[in-house]
Write a protein that holds these residues in place. Structure first.
Motif, PDB file in Angstrom:
ATOM      1  N   THR A  61       1.029  -0.897   0.102  1.00 34.22           N
ATOM      2  CA  THR A  61       0.067   0.065   0.107  1.00 34.22           C
ATOM      3  C   THR A  61       1.100   1.309  -0.514  1.00 34.22           C
ATOM      4  O   THR A  61      -0.133   2.712  -0.407  1.00 34.22           O
ATOM      5  CB  THR A  61      -0.741   0.086   0.979  1.00 34.22           C
ATOM      6  OG1 THR A  61      -0.209  -0.353   2.118  1.00 34.22           O
ATOM      7  CG2 THR A  61      -2.193  -0.785   1.267  1.00 34.22           C
ATOM      8  N   LEU A  62       1.852   1.245   0.716  1.00 31.26           N
ATOM      9  CA  LEU A  62       3.135   2.369   0.913  1.00 31.26           C
ATOM     10  C   LEU A  62       3.967   2.935  -0.758  1.00 31.26           C
ATOM     11  O   LEU A  62       4.292   3.916  -0.644  1.00 31.26           O
ATOM     12  CB  LEU A  62       3.417   2.706   2.036  1.00 31.26           C
ATOM     13  CG  LEU A  62       3.289   2.682   3.202  1.00 31.26           C
ATOM     14  CD1 LEU A  62       3.981   2.339   4.554  1.00 31.26           C
ATOM     15  CD2 LEU A  62       2.221   3.333   2.914  1.00 31.26           C
ATOM     16  N   ALA A  63       4.417   1.675  -1.238  1.00 33.89           N
ATOM     17  CA  ALA A  63       4.370   1.954  -3.076  1.00 33.89           C
ATOM     18  C   ALA A  63       4.759   3.030  -3.464  1.00 33.89           C
ATOM     19  O   ALA A  63       5.700   3.282  -3.831  1.00 33.89           O
ATOM     20  CB  ALA A  63       4.601   0.600  -3.705  1.00 33.89           C
ATOM     21  N   PRO A  64       2.917   2.899  -3.889  1.00 32.81           N
ATOM     22  CA  PRO A  64       2.603   4.467  -4.345  1.00 32.81           C
ATOM     23  C   PRO A  64       3.566   5.845  -4.033  1.00 32.81           C
ATOM     24  O   PRO A  64       4.231   6.627  -4.868  1.00 32.81           O
ATOM     25  CB  PRO A  64       1.688   4.715  -5.033  1.00 32.81           C
ATOM     26  CG  PRO A  64       0.988   3.750  -4.290  1.00 32.81           C
ATOM     27  CD  PRO A  64       1.642   2.564  -3.532  1.00 32.81           C
ATOM     28  N   PHE A  65       3.531   5.762  -2.551  1.00 34.22           N
ATOM     29  CA  PHE A  65       4.318   7.173  -1.691  1.00 34.22           C
ATOM     30  C   PHE A  65       5.372   7.221  -2.317  1.00 34.22           C
ATOM     31  O   PHE A  65       6.001   8.140  -1.582  1.00 34.22           O
ATOM     32  CB  PHE A  65       3.554   7.242  -0.319  1.00 34.22           C
ATOM     33  CG  PHE A  65       2.053   6.829  -0.110  1.00 34.22           C
ATOM     34  CD1 PHE A  65       1.384   8.582   0.036  1.00 34.22           C
ATOM     35  CD2 PHE A  65       1.391   6.106  -0.197  1.00 34.22           C
ATOM     36  CE1 PHE A  65       0.665   8.694  -0.144  1.00 34.22           C
ATOM     37  CE2 PHE A  65       0.139   6.348   0.389  1.00 34.22           C
ATOM     38  CZ  PHE A  65      -0.411   7.557   0.173  1.00 34.22           C
ATOM     39  N   PHE A 117       8.766   3.644  11.960  1.00 33.63           N
ATOM     40  CA  PHE A 117       8.929   3.848  10.530  1.00 33.63           C
ATOM     41  C   PHE A 117      10.189   4.564  10.543  1.00 33.63           C
ATOM     42  O   PHE A 117      10.151   4.767   9.217  1.00 33.63           O
ATOM     43  CB  PHE A 117       7.498   3.668  10.076  1.00 33.63           C
ATOM     44  CG  PHE A 117       7.348   3.707   8.563  1.00 33.63           C
ATOM     45  CD1 PHE A 117       7.847   2.523   8.013  1.00 33.63           C
ATOM     46  CD2 PHE A 117       7.163   4.644   7.547  1.00 33.63           C
ATOM     47  CE1 PHE A 117       7.955   1.765   6.522  1.00 33.63           C
ATOM     48  CE2 PHE A 117       7.307   4.941   6.505  1.00 33.63           C
ATOM     49  CZ  PHE A 117       7.156   3.147   5.340  1.00 33.63           C
ATOM     50  N   LEU A 118       9.997   5.950  11.127  1.00 31.83           N
ATOM     51  CA  LEU A 118      10.232   7.238  10.792  1.00 31.83           C
ATOM     52  C   LEU A 118      11.791   7.006  10.678  1.00 31.83           C
ATOM     53  O   LEU A 118      12.344   7.334  10.288  1.00 31.83           O
ATOM     54  CB  LEU A 118       9.905   8.603  11.942  1.00 31.83           C
ATOM     55  CG  LEU A 118      10.843   9.746  11.467  1.00 31.83           C
ATOM     56  CD1 LEU A 118      10.313  10.310  10.334  1.00 31.83           C
ATOM     57  CD2 LEU A 118      10.140  10.442  12.582  1.00 31.83           C
ATOM     58  N   ALA A 119      11.838   6.497  11.884  1.00 29.41           N
ATOM     59  CA  ALA A 119      13.318   6.192  12.540  1.00 29.41           C
ATOM     60  C   ALA A 119      14.543   5.127  11.625  1.00 29.41           C
ATOM     61  O   ALA A 119      15.445   5.295  11.059  1.00 29.41           O
ATOM     62  CB  ALA A 119      13.494   5.150  14.064  1.00 29.41           C
ATOM     63  N   LEU A 225       2.709   9.504   9.873  1.00 29.49           N
ATOM     64  CA  LEU A 225       1.799   8.764   9.764  1.00 29.49           C
ATOM     65  C   LEU A 225       1.516   8.100   8.458  1.00 29.49           C
ATOM     66  O   LEU A 225       0.920   7.434   8.178  1.00 29.49           O
ATOM     67  CB  LEU A 225       0.961  10.034   8.163  1.00 29.49           C
ATOM     68  CG  LEU A 225      -0.274  10.791   7.740  1.00 29.49           C
ATOM     69  CD1 LEU A 225      -1.051  10.654   8.880  1.00 29.49           C
ATOM     70  CD2 LEU A 225      -0.355  12.007   7.078  1.00 29.49           C
ATOM     71  N   LEU A 226       2.510   7.294   7.651  1.00 29.95           N
ATOM     72  CA  LEU A 226       2.437   6.737   6.014  1.00 29.95           C
ATOM     73  C   LEU A 226       2.133   5.108   6.915  1.00 29.95           C
ATOM     74  O   LEU A 226       1.355   4.079   6.380  1.00 29.95           O
ATOM     75  CB  LEU A 226       3.128   6.824   4.811  1.00 29.95           C
ATOM     76  CG  LEU A 226       3.697   8.190   4.423  1.00 29.95           C
ATOM     77  CD1 LEU A 226       4.724   7.429   3.419  1.00 29.95           C
ATOM     78  CD2 LEU A 226       2.954   8.422   3.783  1.00 29.95           C
ATOM     79  N   GLY A 257      -3.635  12.956  13.658  1.00 27.56           N
ATOM     80  CA  GLY A 257      -2.713  12.213  12.775  1.00 27.56           C
ATOM     81  C   GLY A 257      -3.152  10.625  12.602  1.00 27.56           C
ATOM     82  O   GLY A 257      -2.740   9.835  11.615  1.00 27.56           O
ATOM     83  N   ASN A 258      -3.656  10.182  13.480  1.00 28.54           N
ATOM     84  CA  ASN A 258      -3.750   8.393  13.492  1.00 28.54           C
ATOM     85  C   ASN A 258      -5.301   8.371  12.768  1.00 28.54           C
ATOM     86  O   ASN A 258      -5.336   7.967  11.864  1.00 28.54           O
ATOM     87  CB  ASN A 258      -4.641   7.975  15.115  1.00 28.54           C
ATOM     88  CG  ASN A 258      -4.798   7.147  14.686  1.00 28.54           C
ATOM     89  OD1 ASN A 258      -4.530   6.085  14.499  1.00 28.54           O
ATOM     90  ND2 ASN A 258      -4.545   5.706  16.162  1.00 28.54           N
ATOM     91  N   ALA A 259      -6.767   9.214  12.843  1.00 29.38           N
ATOM     92  CA  ALA A 259      -7.376   9.178  12.429  1.00 29.38           C
ATOM     93  C   ALA A 259      -7.456   9.835  10.487  1.00 29.38           C
ATOM     94  O   ALA A 259      -7.838   9.145   9.532  1.00 29.38           O
ATOM     95  CB  ALA A 259      -8.554  10.057  12.721  1.00 29.38           C
ATOM     96  N   LEU A 260      -6.258  10.723  10.431  1.00 29.97           N
ATOM     97  CA  LEU A 260      -6.368  11.524   9.255  1.00 29.97           C
ATOM     98  C   LEU A 260      -5.503  10.285   7.876  1.00 29.97           C
ATOM     99  O   LEU A 260      -5.480  10.025   7.060  1.00 29.97           O
ATOM    100  CB  LEU A 260      -5.422  12.682   9.291  1.00 29.97           C
ATOM    101  CG  LEU A 260      -4.921  12.831   8.055  1.00 29.97           C
ATOM    102  CD1 LEU A 260      -6.063  13.633   7.570  1.00 29.97           C
ATOM    103  CD2 LEU A 260      -3.758  13.719   7.869  1.00 29.97           C
ATOM    104  N   ALA A 261      -4.572   9.316   8.941  1.00 37.84           N
ATOM    105  CA  ALA A 261      -4.513   8.390   8.214  1.00 37.84           C
ATOM    106  C   ALA A 261      -5.445   7.117   7.649  1.00 37.84           C
ATOM    107  O   ALA A 261      -4.892   6.455   6.644  1.00 37.84           O
ATOM    108  CB  ALA A 261      -3.268   7.309   9.218  1.00 37.84           C
ATOM    109  N   ALA A 262      -6.281   7.405   8.610  1.00 30.55           N
ATOM    110  CA  ALA A 262      -7.797   6.593   8.113  1.00 30.55           C
ATOM    111  C   ALA A 262      -8.450   6.978   7.110  1.00 30.55           C
ATOM    112  O   ALA A 262      -8.927   6.741   5.729  1.00 30.55           O
ATOM    113  CB  ALA A 262      -8.442   6.203   9.493  1.00 30.55           C
TER     114      ALA A 262
END
Ligand SMILES: *Cc1c(COP(=O)(O)O)cnc(C)c1O
Length: 440
Positions: A61-65, A117-119, A225-226, A257-262
């Protein structure tokens, strides 16, 4: 497959678009806005057929980002290293709720997913050799610990944490100070807003930023976020496998932050129905979705302290994606729960479901019964944001019993912990940054 590079623009439109790597590195855009994809990707239906582990679903799911990023080829490895955490969709006794438990990471709150993930991403982007980077974070409790844990034992980074003295739970405070020498904790004589103002000023200070190679890890960071988008994709697939329908999701919400990810996961094509933002007494979002103008204000203290936010920082991203986000049209809703109802809900959910929840998660459990259309075949997916043991001083008196401490949390609480006092003053922060990281 060679996908076209995705660029990221600022929500305020006054900064040049950049690639993902620069956006990850910068945190905030130079014009003070937040980075959002120039166009939101959507994934073909085939991507939503196969289930999989969280790292597998995240990679898909994150590949396009990551199209065009130096990290694109490393995405599977980043997902394996950062997101191989226990995650569970737990059916409760009544069958009316599916709980997405994001509470089994090293610091027992959902922030572990984003921080790790950020780290992992920053460590791979960073060129070796230079002076260590300093990650500066203001925290109302859970973020600081998750970031400290995520960067601990990585060379090339140190974490500096500012938290309001007396403003976090005793166990949260212990966690924040338990990651020396990689992370230094400072108990600031002030409120969370003072900590955040100090961090913002430091990050806008060119000379200081260059001297310490300052970076941030707050909840507006794309790197946090991702991976949250990825766990919603995972959860929606798990839900659909059980209920053969898109999931209605309720998210305890503060900075959004959490809800925006949804919301991003749904835009990407994940099978998600309605998204409910469950707030505490800080009711900026419920007021807005009830039709009032958006009116940020100072926060109030509640029992769900990680949601004590009066100006949700990710609101700009919601507007960037949806225009003026409107409740009905965008299948969004929001409500507010006061402290007294947080307490009764913690009791009720234990009695009815034999299930322990934290005060934040309680806001979602308090609000969902009034929303449900009464269809037992379509239970609400409720996000559990932290383990109740992190908030034992609230939960234990309410229930009149002890709550078990999960092993990961017990391990941190068994370590020594140290925090230095700090005046809520910019010169004091400058001096603190110059302290040797091993001096303790
Ligand atoms: C951070 C946090 C929240 C709020 O999440 P946002 O992304 O700021 O909306 C809710 N619950 C817990 C336990 C948290 O740590």
């Amino acid at each position: 497959m060679t996908a076209e590079a995705l660029s990221y623009r600022s929500t305020r439109g006054q900064a040049a678009p950049v690639g993902l790597d620069a956006a990850l590195d910068a945190g905030l855009a130079p014009d003070g806005g937040l980075y959002v994809p120039e166009r939101m990707p959507t994934l073909p239906a085939a991507c939503w057929q196969a289930p999989g582990s969280l790292p597998e679903v995240a990679t898909r799911t994150l590949a396009p980002f990551f199209a065009g990023s130096r990290l694109a080829a490393e995405l599977p490895a980043i997902c394996r290293a950062a997101l191989d955490l226990p995650i569970r969709l737990q059916t409760l006794r009544s069958g009316r709720y599916e709980v997405l438990e994001l509470t089994h990471g090293p610091t027992a709150a959902f922030k572990d997913f984003g921080a790790r993930f950020l780290a992992e991403s920053l460590a791979r982007l960073d060129r070796a050799g230079a002076i260590p980077r300093t990650i500066l974070v203001a925290t109302s409790g859970d973020t600081g610990a998750a970031v400290a844990a995520a960067f601990a034992e990585r060379s090339g980074f140190r974490v500096v944490i500012l938290y309001p003295a007396g403003g976090v739970s005793a166990r949260q405070a212990h966690q924040l100070g338990a990651y020396a020498p990689w992370a230094q904790a400072f108990a600031v004589a002030g409120r969370f807003d003072d900590c955040q103002a100090l961090v913002k000023r430091a990050l806008a200070d060119r000379a200081l930023t260059e001297r310490w190679r300052l970076g941030s890890a707050n909840s507006i960071s794309l790197g946090r976020l991702l991976p949250q988008v990825a766990y919603y994709a995972w959860a929606a697939l798990a839900y659909r496998a059980r209920h053969h329908a898109p999931a209605p999701i309720a998210v305890p919400t503060g900075n959004l932050g959490n809800a925006l990810a949804a919301v991003w996961a749904r835009a990407l094509g994940a099978p998600i129905a309605r998204i409910h933002l469950a707030c505490n007494a800080n009711d900026v979002l419920p007021q807005y979705f009830a039709g009032a103008p958006y009116r940020p204000r100072a926060s109030r203290n509640t029992l769900a302290n990680a949601m004590d936010v009066g100006a949700p920082s990710n609101f700009e991203r919601l507007v960037a994606l949806l225009g003026e986000p409107r409740a009905v049209e965008h299948r969004l809703s929001s409500a507010s729960t006061g402290d007294a109802e947080i307490e009764t809900t913690i009791r009720r959910v234990l009695a009815e479901e034999d299930y322990l929840i934290c005060p934040h998660t309680a806001c979602a459990f308090a609000q969902v019964p009034a929303l449900a259309g009464g269809d037992p075949r379509q239970p609400w997916l409720i996000v559990a944001t932290a383990d109740p043991a992190k908030f034992e001083t609230i939960v234990e008196p309410v229930l009149g019993r002890k709550v078990p401490v999960p092993p990961a949390l017990a391990a941190v609480l068994a370590r020594p912990s140290h925090a230095a006092p700090l005046a809520a003053d910019y010169e004091a922060l400058i001096a603190a940054l110059a302290c040797d990281r091993d001096a303790g």
